[in-house]
Design a protein around this motif. Structure first.
Motif, PDB file in Angstrom:
ATOM      1  N   GLU A  43      10.744  43.555  -5.551  1.00  0.00           N
ATOM      2  CA  GLU A  43      10.244  42.176  -5.762  1.00  0.00           C
ATOM      3  C   GLU A  43      11.044  41.271  -4.817  1.00  0.00           C
ATOM      4  N   VAL A  64       0.739  43.112   5.121  1.00  0.00           N
ATOM      5  CA  VAL A  64      -0.159  44.350   4.399  1.00  0.00           C
ATOM      6  C   VAL A  64       0.614  45.355   4.068  1.00  0.00           C
ATOM      7  N   LYS A  71       3.404  48.610  -3.301  1.00  0.00           N
ATOM      8  CA  LYS A  71       2.480  49.271  -4.212  1.00  0.00           C
ATOM      9  C   LYS A  71       2.883  50.746  -4.337  1.00  0.00           C
ATOM     10  N   GLY A 101     -11.822  35.641  -6.785  1.00  0.00           N
ATOM     11  CA  GLY A 101     -11.473  35.181  -5.052  1.00  0.00           C
ATOM     12  C   GLY A 101     -10.012  35.465  -4.850  1.00  0.00           C
ATOM     13  N   ASP A 102      -9.394  36.137  -5.678  1.00  0.00           N
ATOM     14  CA  ASP A 102      -8.115  36.503  -5.591  1.00  0.00           C
ATOM     15  C   ASP A 102      -7.816  37.919  -5.750  1.00  0.00           C
ATOM     16  N   ASP A 105      -2.765  41.795  -6.731  1.00  0.00           N
ATOM     17  CA  ASP A 105      -2.796  42.526  -8.103  1.00  0.00           C
ATOM     18  C   ASP A 105      -1.186  43.025  -8.026  1.00  0.00           C
ATOM     19  N   ILE A 106      -0.484  42.790  -7.450  1.00  0.00           N
ATOM     20  CA  ILE A 106       0.869  43.555  -7.926  1.00  0.00           C
ATOM     21  C   ILE A 106       1.444  43.030  -9.014  1.00  0.00           C
ATOM     22  N   GLY A 107       1.765  41.521  -9.157  1.00  0.00           N
ATOM     23  CA  GLY A 107       2.279  41.114  -9.997  1.00  0.00           C
ATOM     24  C   GLY A 107       1.678  41.049 -11.348  1.00  0.00           C
ATOM     25  N   VAL A 111       2.713  42.834 -15.139  1.00  0.00           N
ATOM     26  CA  VAL A 111       2.546  42.218 -16.103  1.00  0.00           C
ATOM     27  C   VAL A 111       1.977  43.144 -17.173  1.00  0.00           C
ATOM     28  N   GLY A 180      -0.334  32.766 -15.388  1.00  0.00           N
ATOM     29  CA  GLY A 180       0.667  33.109 -14.614  1.00  0.00           C
ATOM     30  C   GLY A 180       0.466  33.407 -12.958  1.00  0.00           C
ATOM     31  N   ALA A 182       2.463  32.871  -8.759  1.00  0.00           N
ATOM     32  CA  ALA A 182       3.364  32.001  -7.941  1.00  0.00           C
ATOM     33  C   ALA A 182       3.310  30.417  -7.822  1.00  0.00           C
ATOM     34  N   GLY A 199       6.398  32.923 -16.186  1.00  0.00           N
ATOM     35  CA  GLY A 199       6.879  33.070 -14.853  1.00  0.00           C
ATOM     36  C   GLY A 199       7.074  34.277 -14.254  1.00  0.00           C
ATOM     37  N   ASP A 200       7.288  35.331 -15.271  1.00  0.00           N
ATOM     38  CA  ASP A 200       7.627  36.763 -14.707  1.00  0.00           C
ATOM     39  C   ASP A 200       7.044  37.576 -16.012  1.00  0.00           C
ATOM     40  N   ALA A 204       6.283  36.944 -19.790  1.00  0.00           N
ATOM     41  CA  ALA A 204       5.002  37.166 -20.335  1.00  0.00           C
ATOM     42  C   ALA A 204       4.875  38.172 -21.724  1.00  0.00           C
TER      43      ALA A 204
HETATM   44 CO1  B1M Z   1      -0.812  36.829   0.085  1.00  0.00          CO
HETATM   45  N1  B1M Z   1      -0.525  34.943  -0.210  1.00  0.00           N
HETATM   46  N2  B1M Z   1      -2.473  36.273   0.881  1.00  0.00           N
HETATM   47  N3  B1M Z   1      -1.335  38.660   0.087  1.00  0.00           N
HETATM   48  N4  B1M Z   1       0.805  37.161  -0.599  1.00  0.00           N
HETATM   49  C1  B1M Z   1       0.910  34.750  -1.233  1.00  0.00           C
HETATM   50  C2  B1M Z   1       0.566  34.649  -2.357  1.00  0.00           C
HETATM   51  C3  B1M Z   1       1.468  33.617  -0.222  1.00  0.00           C
HETATM   52  C4  B1M Z   1       2.370  32.504  -1.016  1.00  0.00           C
HETATM   53  C5  B1M Z   1       1.945  33.838   1.113  1.00  0.00           C
HETATM   54  C6  B1M Z   1       2.833  32.772   1.729  1.00  0.00           C
HETATM   55  O1  B1M Z   1       2.202  31.934   2.416  1.00  0.00           O
HETATM   56  N5  B1M Z   1       4.175  32.767   1.618  1.00  0.00           N
HETATM   57  C7  B1M Z   1       0.017  32.740   0.253  1.00  0.00           C
HETATM   58  C8  B1M Z   1      -0.460  31.876  -0.873  1.00  0.00           C
HETATM   59  C9  B1M Z   1      -0.296  30.491  -0.362  1.00  0.00           C
HETATM   60  C10 B1M Z   1      -0.918  29.529  -1.305  1.00  0.00           C
HETATM   61  O2  B1M Z   1      -2.042  29.480  -1.731  1.00  0.00           O
HETATM   62  N6  B1M Z   1      -0.366  28.451  -1.690  1.00  0.00           N
HETATM   63  C11 B1M Z   1      -1.103  34.187   0.371  1.00  0.00           C
HETATM   64  C12 B1M Z   1      -2.160  34.047   1.234  1.00  0.00           C
HETATM   65  C13 B1M Z   1      -2.334  32.615   1.903  1.00  0.00           C
HETATM   66  C14 B1M Z   1      -2.826  35.037   1.470  1.00  0.00           C
HETATM   67  C15 B1M Z   1      -4.146  35.264   2.134  1.00  0.00           C
HETATM   68  C16 B1M Z   1      -5.085  34.167   2.093  1.00  0.00           C
HETATM   69  C17 B1M Z   1      -3.699  35.692   3.685  1.00  0.00           C
HETATM   70  C18 B1M Z   1      -4.762  35.638   4.689  1.00  0.00           C
HETATM   71  O3  B1M Z   1      -5.831  36.493   4.480  1.00  0.00           O
HETATM   72  N7  B1M Z   1      -4.843  34.796   5.486  1.00  0.00           N
HETATM   73  C19 B1M Z   1      -4.821  36.424   1.640  1.00  0.00           C
HETATM   74  C20 B1M Z   1      -5.846  36.211   0.431  1.00  0.00           C
HETATM   75  C21 B1M Z   1      -6.602  37.079   0.153  1.00  0.00           C
HETATM   76  C22 B1M Z   1      -7.465  36.975  -1.196  1.00  0.00           C
HETATM   77  O4  B1M Z   1      -6.831  36.940  -2.397  1.00  0.00           O
HETATM   78  N8  B1M Z   1      -8.507  36.328  -1.307  1.00  0.00           N
HETATM   79  C23 B1M Z   1      -3.409  37.245   1.124  1.00  0.00           C
HETATM   80  C24 B1M Z   1      -3.518  38.616   1.183  1.00  0.00           C
HETATM   81  C25 B1M Z   1      -2.443  39.471   0.657  1.00  0.00           C
HETATM   82  C26 B1M Z   1      -2.381  40.698   0.834  1.00  0.00           C
HETATM   83  C27 B1M Z   1      -3.682  41.627   0.709  1.00  0.00           C
HETATM   84  C28 B1M Z   1      -1.758  41.269   2.321  1.00  0.00           C
HETATM   85  C29 B1M Z   1      -1.080  41.308  -0.051  1.00  0.00           C
HETATM   86  C30 B1M Z   1      -1.729  41.452  -1.432  1.00  0.00           C
HETATM   87  C31 B1M Z   1      -1.677  42.927  -2.287  1.00  0.00           C
HETATM   88  C32 B1M Z   1      -2.023  43.105  -3.319  1.00  0.00           C
HETATM   89  O5  B1M Z   1      -1.712  42.209  -4.054  1.00  0.00           O
HETATM   90  N9  B1M Z   1      -2.910  44.080  -3.591  1.00  0.00           N
HETATM   91  C33 B1M Z   1      -0.528  39.865  -0.002  1.00  0.00           C
HETATM   92  C34 B1M Z   1       0.891  39.520  -0.775  1.00  0.00           C
HETATM   93  C35 B1M Z   1       1.827  41.082  -1.042  1.00  0.00           C
HETATM   94  C36 B1M Z   1       1.423  38.271  -0.924  1.00  0.00           C
HETATM   95  C37 B1M Z   1       3.112  37.994  -1.192  1.00  0.00           C
HETATM   96  C38 B1M Z   1       3.691  38.400   0.003  1.00  0.00           C
HETATM   97  C39 B1M Z   1       3.629  38.648  -2.551  1.00  0.00           C
HETATM   98  C40 B1M Z   1       2.595  38.641  -3.585  1.00  0.00           C
HETATM   99  C41 B1M Z   1       3.291  39.672  -4.431  1.00  0.00           C
HETATM  100  O6  B1M Z   1       2.859  40.799  -4.769  1.00  0.00           O
HETATM  101  N10 B1M Z   1       4.535  39.304  -5.117  1.00  0.00           N
HETATM  102  C42 B1M Z   1       2.652  36.378  -1.526  1.00  0.00           C
HETATM  103  C43 B1M Z   1       4.065  35.711  -1.368  1.00  0.00           C
HETATM  104  C44 B1M Z   1       4.843  35.355  -2.472  1.00  0.00           C
HETATM  105  O7  B1M Z   1       4.412  35.579  -3.596  1.00  0.00           O
HETATM  106  N11 B1M Z   1       6.054  34.992  -2.287  1.00  0.00           N
HETATM  107  C45 B1M Z   1       1.722  36.041  -0.994  1.00  0.00           C
HETATM  108  C46 B1M Z   1       5.411  40.461  -6.233  1.00  0.00           C
HETATM  109  C47 B1M Z   1       4.797  40.290  -7.520  1.00  0.00           C
HETATM  110  C48 B1M Z   1       5.520  41.089  -8.186  1.00  0.00           C
HETATM  111  O8  B1M Z   1       4.999  38.831  -7.596  1.00  0.00           O
HETATM  112  O9  B1M Z   1       2.752  38.343  -7.560  1.00  0.00           O
HETATM  113  O10 B1M Z   1       4.367  36.385  -7.987  1.00  0.00           O
HETATM  114  P1  B1M Z   1       4.010  37.954  -8.403  1.00  0.00           P
HETATM  115  O11 B1M Z   1       4.097  38.273  -9.688  1.00  0.00           O
HETATM  116  C49 B1M Z   1       5.122  37.863 -10.724  1.00  0.00           C
HETATM  117  C50 B1M Z   1       5.028  36.349 -11.428  1.00  0.00           C
HETATM  118  O12 B1M Z   1       4.264  35.505 -10.549  1.00  0.00           O
HETATM  119  C51 B1M Z   1       4.476  36.705 -12.459  1.00  0.00           C
HETATM  120  O13 B1M Z   1       4.901  37.853 -12.939  1.00  0.00           O
HETATM  121  C52 B1M Z   1       4.975  38.761 -11.727  1.00  0.00           C
HETATM  122  C53 B1M Z   1       6.050  39.698 -12.035  1.00  0.00           C
HETATM  123  O14 B1M Z   1       7.200  39.068 -12.197  1.00  0.00           O
HETATM  124  N12 B1M Z   1       2.752  36.830 -12.667  1.00  0.00           N
HETATM  125  C54 B1M Z   1       2.491  36.325 -14.272  1.00  0.00           C
HETATM  126  C55 B1M Z   1       1.964  36.946 -11.929  1.00  0.00           C
HETATM  127  N13 B1M Z   1       0.651  36.885 -12.528  1.00  0.00           N
HETATM  128  C56 B1M Z   1       0.885  36.656 -13.763  1.00  0.00           C
HETATM  129  C57 B1M Z   1       0.101  36.526 -14.835  1.00  0.00           C
HETATM  130  C58 B1M Z   1       0.693  36.124 -16.190  1.00  0.00           C
HETATM  131  C59 B1M Z   1       2.044  36.003 -16.197  1.00  0.00           C
HETATM  132  C60 B1M Z   1       2.936  36.140 -15.239  1.00  0.00           C
HETATM  133  O15 B1M Z   1       0.100  35.961 -17.127  1.00  0.00           O
HETATM  134  C61 B1M Z   1      -1.536  35.600 -17.254  1.00  0.00           C
END
Ligand code: B1M
Length: 216
Positions: A43, A64, A71, A101-102, A105-107, A111, A180, A182, A199-200, A204
């Motif tokens: 993470e 990607v 994954k 729209g989103d 799916d990793i986080g 969860v 949940g 980010a 938050g994580d 959850a």
């Molecule tokens: Co994208 N992405 N991404 N991305 N991506 C982010 C989210 C982003 C913050 C990157 C950045 O700019 N620093 C940014 C969003 C900006 C914003 O909206 N403010 C972004 C963007 C812009 C995009 C695209 C638009 C890029 C583009 O195409 N130009 C596009 C959107 C596609 C779409 O969804 N329509 C896109 C695409 C992608 C990939 C496909 C390349 C890939 C996703 C692959 C996949 O998931 N199958 C990807 C990735 C990997 C990321 C980052 C780098 C990592 C996300 C992740 O998996 N984190 C991300 C940057 C970041 O988050 N720092 C980013 C690891 C995961 C374990 O953590 O998902 O936060 P997280 O989940 C945590 C907590 O949040 C919580 O628990 C989890 C475990 O601790 N949690 C919950 C999550 N869901 C929960 C639900 C709950 C409770 C807790 O209850 C309901």
């Protein structure tokens, strides 16, 4: 252990899926806690990937590749999480998914795995899930909680529409909503009328326990 976790993070940052998978297997052989390896290794790596991408140091293909590496490691580590905490009796049914729209799916999957490992029955709808589908499935399965993940500021409004849909069908209060991802926060959950924010994945589990206990 720290050097090993740093290696896991590095494999994700470098988008080296083979190395990430190999390290995940090695972690299990060494009987490291799967949750530690995920949270303190992989993470951390994927968060660095996001930061570097935001700064313009990495480009989309590298983002990607980082996600793919993450994954591959998770596919090895998730079953170990599920095994570790399996409980015989369900604590309640949670319908979970990433909002329409989103496709992040990793986080959400982490969860879902943690909830399942801690005794909840889970229906995982995947990613890009329409608002109505969350509510249809919760109704059909008699679920006590809907968990909606959103990673984009542009998709989080869908979480609000899930709450509104429950109100429309007079299910608000009967079915709890957890949000949940980010961009979400406690404040956001309050603003949209959700029942809580986590938050994580560990938070959850606690939140689901209290929401489903409160529901009775
Ligand atoms: Co994208 N992405 N991404 N991305 N991506 C982010 C989210 C982003 C913050 C990157 C950045 O700019 N620093 C940014 C969003 C900006 C914003 O909206 N403010 C972004 C963007 C812009 C995009 C695209 C638009 C890029 C583009 O195409 N130009 C596009 C959107 C596609 C779409 O969804 N329509 C896109 C695409 C992608 C990939 C496909 C390349 C890939 C996703 C692959 C996949 O998931 N199958 C990807 C990735 C990997 C990321 C980052 C780098 C990592 C996300 C992740 O998996 N984190 C991300 C940057 C970041 O988050 N720092 C980013 C690891 C995961 C374990 O953590 O998902 O936060 P997280 O989940 C945590 C907590 O949040 C919580 O628990 C989890 C475990 O601790 N949690 C919950 C999550 N869901 C929960 C639900 C709950 C409770 C807790 O209850 C309901």
């Amino acid at each position: 252990m720290q050097a090993f976790l740093d290696g896991c993070a590095k494999s994700v940052i470098e988008g080296d899926a083979d190395a990430a998978e190999k390290l995940a297997r090695e972690a299990l052989d060494r009987t490291y806690e799967a949750l530690d390896v995920i949270q303190k290794g992989c993470e951390k790596g994927i968060k660095s990937v996001g930061r570097l991408w935001e700064e313009g140091t990495l480009f989309l293909p590298e983002l990607v590749m980082g996600a793919e590496a993450m994954k591959r490691a998770m596919a090895v580590l998730h079953p170990a999480l599920a095994k570790g905490g399996a409980r015989p009796k369900s604590l309640g049914h949670v319908v979970i998914g990433t909002i329409e729209g989103d496709i992040h799916d990793i986080g959400k999957t982490l969860v879902a795995t943690m909830l399942s490992a801690n005794g909840f029955e889970i229906t995982d709808l995947g990613a890009d899930v329409p608002v109505g589908k969350f509510v249809d499935e919760a109704e059909a399965r008699g679920a006590g909680c809907i968990a909606v993940s959103a990673l984009l500021t542009t998709t989080m409004s869908g979480q609000k529409r899930v709450v509104e849909e429950l109100k429309k069908r007079s299910l608000k209060g009967k079915v709890r909503v957890m949000v949940g991802g980010a961009p979400c926060s406690d404040e956001w959950a309050r603003e949209i009328g959700a029942d809580g924010y986590a938050g994580d994945a560990v938070a959850a589990v606690s939140l689901a326990q209290s929401l489903l206990a409160a529901r009775g």
